[in-house]
Structures are given as C-alpha cells and as structure tokens.
Design a protein around this motif. Structure first.
Motif, PDB file in Angstrom:
ATOM      1  N   GLN A   1      11.987 -20.411 -12.699  1.00 29.75           N
ATOM      2  CA  GLN A   1      13.280 -20.109 -12.086  1.00 29.75           C
ATOM      3  C   GLN A   1      14.408 -20.762 -12.877  1.00 29.75           C
ATOM      4  O   GLN A   1      15.419 -20.123 -13.192  1.00 29.75           O
ATOM      5  N   LEU A   2      14.250 -22.029 -13.195  1.00 23.56           N
ATOM      6  CA  LEU A   2      15.270 -22.755 -13.952  1.00 23.56           C
ATOM      7  C   LEU A   2      15.521 -22.095 -15.306  1.00 23.56           C
ATOM      8  O   LEU A   2      16.646 -22.086 -15.817  1.00 23.56           O
ATOM      9  N   ALA A   3      14.476 -21.532 -15.882  1.00 25.00           N
ATOM     10  CA  ALA A   3      14.591 -20.890 -17.192  1.00 25.00           C
ATOM     11  C   ALA A   3      15.608 -19.769 -17.201  1.00 25.00           C
ATOM     12  O   ALA A   3      16.196 -19.462 -18.252  1.00 25.00           O
ATOM     13  N   GLN A   4      15.845 -19.143 -16.061  1.00 27.84           N
ATOM     14  CA  GLN A   4      16.750 -17.995 -16.026  1.00 27.84           C
ATOM     15  C   GLN A   4      18.178 -18.367 -16.421  1.00 27.84           C
ATOM     16  O   GLN A   4      18.923 -17.513 -16.911  1.00 27.84           O
ATOM     17  N   VAL A   5      18.567 -19.622 -16.231  1.00 29.54           N
ATOM     18  CA  VAL A   5      19.893 -20.047 -16.674  1.00 29.54           C
ATOM     19  C   VAL A   5      19.973 -19.977 -18.192  1.00 29.54           C
ATOM     20  O   VAL A   5      20.896 -19.386 -18.768  1.00 29.54           O
ATOM     21  N   ALA A   6      18.987 -20.563 -18.863  1.00 31.21           N
ATOM     22  CA  ALA A   6      18.981 -20.562 -20.327  1.00 31.21           C
ATOM     23  C   ALA A   6      18.818 -19.158 -20.882  1.00 31.21           C
ATOM     24  O   ALA A   6      19.490 -18.776 -21.856  1.00 31.21           O
ATOM     25  N   LEU A   7      17.932 -18.360 -20.294  1.00 29.51           N
ATOM     26  CA  LEU A   7      17.723 -16.996 -20.778  1.00 29.51           C
ATOM     27  C   LEU A   7      18.990 -16.159 -20.610  1.00 29.51           C
ATOM     28  O   LEU A   7      19.353 -15.373 -21.502  1.00 29.51           O
ATOM     29  N   THR A   8      19.670 -16.311 -19.487  1.00 25.23           N
ATOM     30  CA  THR A   8      20.911 -15.567 -19.252  1.00 25.23           C
ATOM     31  C   THR A   8      22.002 -16.020 -20.212  1.00 25.23           C
ATOM     32  O   THR A   8      22.714 -15.198 -20.806  1.00 25.23           O
ATOM     33  N   ASP A   9      22.151 -17.333 -20.378  1.00 22.22           N
ATOM     34  CA  ASP A   9      23.148 -17.865 -21.312  1.00 22.22           C
ATOM     35  C   ASP A   9      22.925 -17.326 -22.719  1.00 22.22           C
ATOM     36  O   ASP A   9      23.875 -16.869 -23.382  1.00 22.22           O
ATOM     37  N   ARG A  10      21.703 -17.399 -23.184  1.00 24.94           N
ATOM     38  CA  ARG A  10      21.432 -16.983 -24.561  1.00 24.94           C
ATOM     39  C   ARG A  10      21.592 -15.473 -24.736  1.00 24.94           C
ATOM     40  O   ARG A  10      22.055 -15.017 -25.792  1.00 24.94           O
ATOM     41  N   ALA A  11      21.234 -14.685 -23.715  1.00 20.78           N
ATOM     42  CA  ALA A  11      21.420 -13.235 -23.808  1.00 20.78           C
ATOM     43  C   ALA A  11      22.905 -12.886 -23.879  1.00 20.78           C
ATOM     44  O   ALA A  11      23.321 -12.024 -24.658  1.00 20.78           O
ATOM     45  N   ASN A  12      23.723 -13.573 -23.086  1.00 21.87           N
ATOM     46  CA  ASN A  12      25.160 -13.313 -23.101  1.00 21.87           C
ATOM     47  C   ASN A  12      25.806 -13.809 -24.382  1.00 21.87           C
ATOM     48  O   ASN A  12      26.735 -13.185 -24.912  1.00 21.87           O
ATOM     49  N   ALA A  13      25.350 -14.937 -24.894  1.00 24.23           N
ATOM     50  CA  ALA A  13      25.898 -15.480 -26.139  1.00 24.23           C
ATOM     51  C   ALA A  13      25.699 -14.515 -27.294  1.00 24.23           C
ATOM     52  O   ALA A  13      26.528 -14.454 -28.219  1.00 24.23           O
ATOM     53  N   ALA A  14      24.625 -13.756 -27.252  1.00 18.05           N
ATOM     54  CA  ALA A  14      24.352 -12.796 -28.327  1.00 18.05           C
ATOM     55  C   ALA A  14      25.431 -11.716 -28.400  1.00 18.05           C
ATOM     56  O   ALA A  14      25.590 -11.061 -29.438  1.00 18.05           O
ATOM     57  N   LEU A  15      26.192 -11.538 -27.312  1.00 21.75           N
ATOM     58  CA  LEU A  15      27.258 -10.536 -27.270  1.00 21.75           C
ATOM     59  C   LEU A  15      28.638 -11.135 -27.524  1.00 21.75           C
ATOM     60  O   LEU A  15      29.632 -10.415 -27.510  1.00 21.75           O
ATOM     61  N   ASN A  16      28.678 -12.436 -27.747  1.00 17.43           N
ATOM     62  CA  ASN A  16      29.943 -13.153 -27.938  1.00 17.43           C
ATOM     63  C   ASN A  16      30.105 -13.515 -29.410  1.00 17.43           C
ATOM     64  O   ASN A  16      29.371 -14.363 -29.926  1.00 17.43           O
ATOM     65  N   PRO A  17      31.043 -12.912 -30.113  1.00 12.40           N
ATOM     66  CA  PRO A  17      31.158 -13.170 -31.554  1.00 12.40           C
ATOM     67  C   PRO A  17      31.511 -14.611 -31.904  1.00 12.40           C
ATOM     68  O   PRO A  17      31.302 -15.023 -33.049  1.00 12.40           O
ATOM     69  N   ARG A  18      32.018 -15.382 -30.961  1.00 12.51           N
ATOM     70  CA  ARG A  18      32.358 -16.776 -31.245  1.00 12.51           C
ATOM     71  C   ARG A  18      31.253 -17.756 -30.843  1.00 12.51           C
ATOM     72  O   ARG A  18      31.375 -18.955 -31.073  1.00 12.51           O
ATOM     73  N   ALA A  19      30.205 -17.277 -30.230  1.00 16.55           N
ATOM     74  CA  ALA A  19      29.172 -18.159 -29.714  1.00 16.55           C
ATOM     75  C   ALA A  19      28.454 -18.906 -30.831  1.00 16.55           C
ATOM     76  O   ALA A  19      28.275 -18.383 -31.933  1.00 16.55           O
TER      77      ALA A  19
END
Length: 386
Positions: free
Chosen positions: A171-189
């Motif tokens: 369950q806790l992993a979903q924070v990291a997985l969501t963050d990293r998936a969204n960062a992939a769409l952020n050109p400044r990440a």
C-alpha cells in the motif's frame, strides 16, 4: 474576488538538478523572473519578500539565500519582509505573506524556497557541512540511539500504522509509484523513469519500513510564488488563485514523545476556516519527504478515516492522474526532487490554471489542497480558482 483576500499570482521555478554549478542566488533570481513574467508584474511592483527558513550560515546547503540578499540583489523596496525557521513549516512563509497583504502591509510578496543540498555536498569547501561538537536540544534524545535522520523518526510512526491499522508496504508503495509515474510526464522533474512494484519491494531498506524509494533526495533548485492582495489584482495579467483557507500547527518543536504528527491537528483546522469540504477538492499535493507523510495527510484532512490511509490508496487508482483524487501530479519530492515544500503549492497553481501539459488532470479543476511538513510541523493551504 475581494480586496481583503490573498491570491497566488505568478509562480516560477529554476532549473532542478543535482550538483548544479549555478549559484543559488542566481537560481532564485531565475525563478523570480519566471514568476514575474507569468504575473505580468515588474520588480518595481514587488514590495514584500517572505522565505523559509532564511539564510542559515552554518547549514548553507539547506538554505543558502536569505530574504535580505534577494532584496539587495534585485533592488526591491520592501515595506514588509520575513525569513525564519520558527514557523509551522515551509509553507508557513506563504501564510505569513497572505497575512501581510490582508493587513495592507504589502501588495505583492515574493515567497521563495531555495535548496542547494546536492551541490553543497559536492563542494564542502565552499559550503561547509554542519558540524557539532556536542549534542543538545532535541537531538540529545535521538542521537545517542543512532536515530540521526528524519527517516528514523518517521519510520516509527509508519511502523505503528502497520502494527495498529494494518498498513502494508504494498500500500505504501503506491505513493512512490504514483510520484514516479507523474514525474515521467514533468519535463522539469529530477527523475524521469517510472518504477515497478517489484523494484520498490526489492529496494534496500533505509529505516524499516521505509525503503530507498520512500525517501526524497537532495536537490538544487528554487521555487517562487507571488502572493498578491485582492486590491492589487488589477495589476496582474495571469489567472489569480485564491488562498481560500490556511492552517498550521506546531504540537511541540521536537520529535521526542509526540503521539501524533502535527498534520492530524492541522487538517481539521483547515476545514474550520472554509465552507469547502474534502469532497470539493479536485487534486491534492501532499508533502512527501517520506511516503508515509501522504498517508498522514489523507487521514488528517478527512479524505479517509484515521488508519484507513493505506486502504484508500491501495492499487493506486484513486490517486492516479485520472483518479478521483489525483496526488502529487508533478511527481512530488520523491519523483520531481526535494523542493522542500514549495513545489506542492507551485503545482497546485499549475493544475488549477490548466497548464500542466501531459500531466494535467482531466476536467476543470477548481480546488486544491497543498501541504508541507511532517512530524511536529505542519501547514496546509486550500487554493481555489474563483
């Protein structure tokens, strides 16, 4: 829109990187210029500056630029300014600016947070590391037990949630997985590669139950928000975002013996100051210096019951970009880099203006909650596009 309200107008961000060579004051100026351009303001219209925690001479990587330095560098005629660490957390600097413009002490306030920790570690001669000859203050209760990092202190709260409420690592992993998936769409990440559950579960432990992917990482960057008075919006060219409610708590300025993190008091206080409800919120940008903080904010702000944070995000669908409560759409600190609180307010404004590009949430988002802080410090802002 009313003259007595405070609004976030321009937002700006410098290059985000690791071991950057550009001076931190220049990174701050870069972010200021972007914020001014977006707002349609000039430096001559700025009459306030607010920052957290101010320049820290003994810990320059953590905070290398103070309000007075920016005022001098840009020739700002400040009728009000502030910079200090003894506030409710990083976004407390925005709360202070909002209070100042509401009181008529300023019209347009530059709020900034500049971090330079990665570069400072690479250049210790130029940015000497923090050194102490003795242990005192709150550290005297933790350092003798080798609990030297906030990762150690946070891990105890996370472990209690596992034992008492059944929180799981999956369950806790979903924070990291969501963050990293969204960062992939952020050109400044800072990071642009998603991770899998297998990668998360096999990562080395930092402080049980927190693994490497549960932690943010040192970053060099500056983030700027301009807080403007409602009576000054005729000078602004961008869409203003109203600060609809603010709340902040310091339960005790120490991690020692605190039963609950300060977020659990701050969350209910936020809703007492507005007619909005959790069901009105379109996106949440929650401080994630460690992934467990997201669990605490979800529970504290009433998006789920206390103890149900893990079950609320299980599977990740609810907090995905197209879910019912999109979380940390820019990648959070775990994915986009340790912007130390200000990145969450920056992203809230981006989403409410509909300028998120590939990471823009669907529909017509109008209300966001952003937070900063963990442990004994907590600040929450409710932002609305009127």
């Amino acid at each position: 829109m009313t003259a007595n309200d405070a609004y976030i107008t321009g937002v700006g961000q410098s290059e985000i990187g690791v071991k950057l060579t550009r001076h931190p004051l220049l990174l701050t100026v870069d972010a200021v210029r972007e914020a001014l351009a977006e707002a349609g303001l000039t430096i001559g219209q700025i009459d306030g500056v607010s920052t957290y925690p101010g320049r820290m001479q003994g810990y320059l990587g953590f905070s290398p630029v103070g309000a007075d330095e920016l005022i001098d560098a840009l020739g700002i005629r400040a009728t009000w300014y502030a910079g200090g660490g003894e506030i409710t957390s990083q976004l407390g600097a925005v709360v202070a600016a909002a209070a100042a413009v509401r009181a008529g002490l300023a019209r347009h306030v530059i709020c900034f947070r500049t971090v330079y920790e990665a570069a400072a570690m690479a250049r210790p001669d130029e940015f000497p590391p923090l050194k102490r000859d003795k242990v005192d203050g709150g550290s005297q209760w933790t350092a003798p037990f080798n609990a030297l990092s906030a990762a150690n202190w946070t891990a105890q709260y996370a472990m209690r949630h596992m034992k008492r409420y059944g929180l799981t690592r999956e369950q806790l992993a979903q924070v990291a997985l969501t963050d990293r998936a969204n960062a992939a769409l952020n050109p400044r990440a800072l990071t642009r590669e998603p991770i899998t559950m297998d990668e998360y579960m096999s990562a080395r432990m930092i402080s049980t139950p927190l693994c490497l992917y549960d932690c943010d990482r040192f970053t060099d960057a500056s983030t700027v928000l301009i807080v403007s008075a409602g009576s000054a919006l005729d000078e602004v060219k961008c869409t203003p975002i109203r600060i609809a409610a603010m709340a902040g708590t310091v339960t005790r300025h120490s991690w020692d013996q605190a039963e609950w993190m300060a977020s659990y008091q701050t969350g209910p206080d936020l809703w007492k100051r507005t007619d909005y409800k959790p069901s009105d919120v379109d996106t949440v940008q929650f401080y994630d210096g460690f992934s467990f903080y997201v669990i605490t904010w979800l529970e504290a702000l009433g998006f789920c019951d206390v103890g149900d944070g893990g079950r609320f995000i299980e599977g990740g669908k609810r907090i995905a970009l197209d879910g019912e409560l999109p979380l940390n759409t820019f990648g959070g600190q775990i994915g986009a880099g340790r912007l130390h609180g200000f990145g969450f307010a920056h992203e809230s404004v981006v989403q409410l203006r509909g300028t998120g590009g590939a990471r823009q949430i669907p529909g017509d988002p109008r209300v966001a909650v952003c937070t900063s802080g963990g442990g004994p410090l907590a600040t929450a802002l409710l932002l609305a596009r009127d």
